[in-house]
Design an enzyme around this catalytic site. Structure first.
Site, mmCIF file in Angstrom:
data_model
loop_
_atom_site.group_PDB
_atom_site.id
_atom_site.type_symbol
_atom_site.label_atom_id
_atom_site.label_comp_id
_atom_site.label_asym_id
_atom_site.label_seq_id
_atom_site.Cartn_x
_atom_site.Cartn_y
_atom_site.Cartn_z
ATOM 1 N N ASN A 256 0.814 -1.222 0.000
ATOM 2 C CA ASN A 256 0.000 0.000 0.000
ATOM 3 C C ASN A 256 0.850 1.275 0.000
ATOM 4 O O ASN A 256 0.377 2.358 0.327
ATOM 5 C CB ASN A 256 -0.973 0.001 1.184
ATOM 6 C CG ASN A 256 -2.249 0.775 0.857
ATOM 7 O OD1 ASN A 256 -2.625 0.914 -0.314
ATOM 8 N ND2 ASN A 256 -2.915 1.292 1.889
ATOM 9 N N SER A 308 -7.633 -3.549 8.052
ATOM 10 C CA SER A 308 -8.030 -3.392 9.441
ATOM 11 C C SER A 308 -6.845 -2.745 10.165
ATOM 12 O O SER A 308 -5.718 -2.866 9.696
ATOM 13 C CB SER A 308 -8.385 -4.742 10.077
ATOM 14 O OG SER A 308 -7.248 -5.558 10.281
ATOM 15 N N TYR A 309 -7.061 -2.037 11.302
ATOM 16 C CA TYR A 309 -8.335 -1.941 11.960
ATOM 17 C C TYR A 309 -8.619 -0.470 12.289
ATOM 18 O O TYR A 309 -7.807 0.400 11.952
ATOM 19 C CB TYR A 309 -8.325 -2.771 13.268
ATOM 20 C CG TYR A 309 -7.274 -2.345 14.288
ATOM 21 C CD1 TYR A 309 -6.005 -2.905 14.285
ATOM 22 C CD2 TYR A 309 -7.552 -1.355 15.251
ATOM 23 C CE1 TYR A 309 -5.037 -2.523 15.209
ATOM 24 C CE2 TYR A 309 -6.585 -0.970 16.166
ATOM 25 C CZ TYR A 309 -5.342 -1.561 16.140
ATOM 26 O OH TYR A 309 -4.393 -1.165 17.047
ATOM 27 N N GLU A 380 -11.283 0.510 6.866
ATOM 28 C CA GLU A 380 -10.610 -0.117 8.007
ATOM 29 C C GLU A 380 -11.696 -0.814 8.816
ATOM 30 O O GLU A 380 -12.568 -0.163 9.401
ATOM 31 C CB GLU A 380 -9.903 0.933 8.872
ATOM 32 C CG GLU A 380 -8.815 1.721 8.160
ATOM 33 C CD GLU A 380 -7.498 0.967 7.968
ATOM 34 O OE1 GLU A 380 -7.343 -0.136 8.521
ATOM 35 O OE2 GLU A 380 -6.628 1.496 7.249
#
Ligand code: 0X9
Ligand code: ZN
Length: 418
Positions: A256, A308-309, A380
């Site tokens: 990412n 997550s989260y 998320e």
């Protein structure tokens, strides 16, 4: 000099190297007295309030890992520290809340549960599943409805695993379908993202008579990639539960941070050991190249990248403060997704432009929005942040409710383009 996000400065190999005697301090949120019986490399997840002076700066400098999505004044910062780190915080009188006393013990308990035949869940979504099991489930869905559902290998990982996508076609009287992409587990340790995306596909295929799903699928072509980072995912199953990156190079790449919009900017690192290592160049990794090619080839219009989260809905930009041209629309659809999620299990997911929390350059959603012109969100998933919640190790009973939330968000997103 570029500002790099906190994660990028964290050197995982520091864990266990910091030894110090265990000071006992008074904590605002609870007392965590150290004892000499504790191993020095014990890793504890804590939440620090960033309002108080240098609290977060010190926590940052002591962190061996960063867990929280958000940071900044008024937002708690979740970090992992060793026993020595806790002692330093105690000595400096910095208050913190213990989220998980021993993150490796929690991972070991999860592993024991997964390996105990007597604890197997009869419900496929009552337990976490590895890459192989998820792939088999996807094949099963394609067999169930071969006229509407098909499996596609969209690329191959560094270690040669196929990155699988399931294509689910809804009815389209005029033959035109809006291509929508849902992907999960760019970050290996975020297991709930793999389960949620698989579960959304499962629901959409099996419950195709449900009016909400019928509506979602009308004039829609849904692409679902539950395990976008199969090597990292398997590595996290094989024992390194908190692994985030892929397995490229010596130390892995943060997928990412490897996409081609603003690649190399703030909140990404050039240091290979960093948790936010961006890779040698944009799309250096086969996993990000596969997603790029899919998005371009299929002309994806709507996208959710599941992580997550923290229970948040993040929309572009992630890397810079300028509002995108579609800011009002992105925010309005984000509000509707949040309301749809809340209606399922009364959980709050808060919408933000990602950069409001911290800058992150080279993210998937910035590229999908900026280069492919799709409305693109990072969700998320559970848990939120707080005591008693175990970060990336979410109890398996929460897979189904989290899936309800992901499905509700997807339905609201699709409705936003009608
Ligand atoms: O840092 C990330 O890649 C994502 N968060 S996670 O905790 N799952 O690693 C979010 C990226 C977008 N968020 C921001 N720009 N704040
Ligand atoms: Zn993530």
């Amino acid at each position: 000099m570029r500002t790099e996000d906190l994660r990028s400065r964290v050197q995982p190999q520091l864990a266990g190297l910091l030894l110090a005697s265990c000071a006992v301090g008074l904590l605002a949120y609870g007392h965590r007295a150290c004892s000499d019986d504790e191993p020095p490399d014990r890793r504890t997840a804590i939440s620090v309030s960033c309002d108080a002076g240098r609290a977060c700066a010190l926590a940052e400098s002591l962190a061996v890992d960063v867990w929280s999505e958000q940071r900044g004044p008024g937002l708690p910062l979740d970090v992992v520290v060793t026993r020595a780190g806790l002692a330093e915080l105690d000595a400096a009188g910095i208050p913190y809340e213990v989220l998980v006393d021993d993150i490796d013990a929690v991972a070991a308990a999860e592993r024991a549960r997964l390996q105990d035949p007597s604890l197997q869940s009869a419900d496929w979504f009552g337990e976490y599943r590895d890459y192989r099991a998820i792939t088999e489930r996807m094949i099963e869905l394609a067999r169930l409805a071969p006229d509407r559902v098909s499996m596609h290998g969209i690329g191959s990982s560094n270690e040669g695993r196929t990155i699988w996508a399931l294509r689910i076609r809804g009815p389209a009287p005029d033959g035109k379908r809006v291509p929508v992409l849902l992907d999960g587990t760019l970050h290996a340790r975020e297991w709930i993202a793999a389960m949620t995306t698989t579960c959304i596909a499962d629901r959409v295929v099996r419950d195709s008579d449900d009016p909400a799903i019928r509506n979602l699928l009308a004039n829609t072509e849904l692409w679902v990639v539950p395990v976008a980072n199969p090597d990292g995912y398997q590595y996290s199953w094989a024992g390194n539960r908190y692994w985030r990156k892929n397995r490229g190079g010596k130390h892995g790449v943060d997928l990412n941070r490897n996409f081609g919009v603003a690649w190399g900017g703030s909140g990404s690192s050039r240091s290979e050991r960093s948790e936010t290592y961006r890779g040698a160049y944009a799309f250096s990794e086969p996993e990000t190249a596969a997603l790029r090619d899919l998005v371009k080839r299929e002309g994806i219009r709507l996208h959710v990248d599941f992580h997550s989260y923290g229970q948040m809905l993040l929309y572009p930009w992630n890397h810079k403060g300028d509002a995108p041209k579609d800011k009002a629309r992105l925010a309005a659809i984000g509000d509707r997704m949040a309301a749809a999620i809340f209606a399922t299990h009364q959980q709050k997911y808060r919408p933000f432009a990602g950069v409001e929390l911290y800058p992150a350059a080279g993210t998937m959603t910035d590229w999908v929005y900026g280069e492919a012109d799709a409305l693109s969100y990072t969700i998320e998933l559970r848990p939120g942040s707080g005591r008693g919640l175990r970060g990336f190790v979410l109890p398996p009973e929460q897979i189904r409710p989290t899936c309800d939330e992901g499905l509700a968000a997807t339905i609201a997103l699709r409705a936003g383009l009608r």
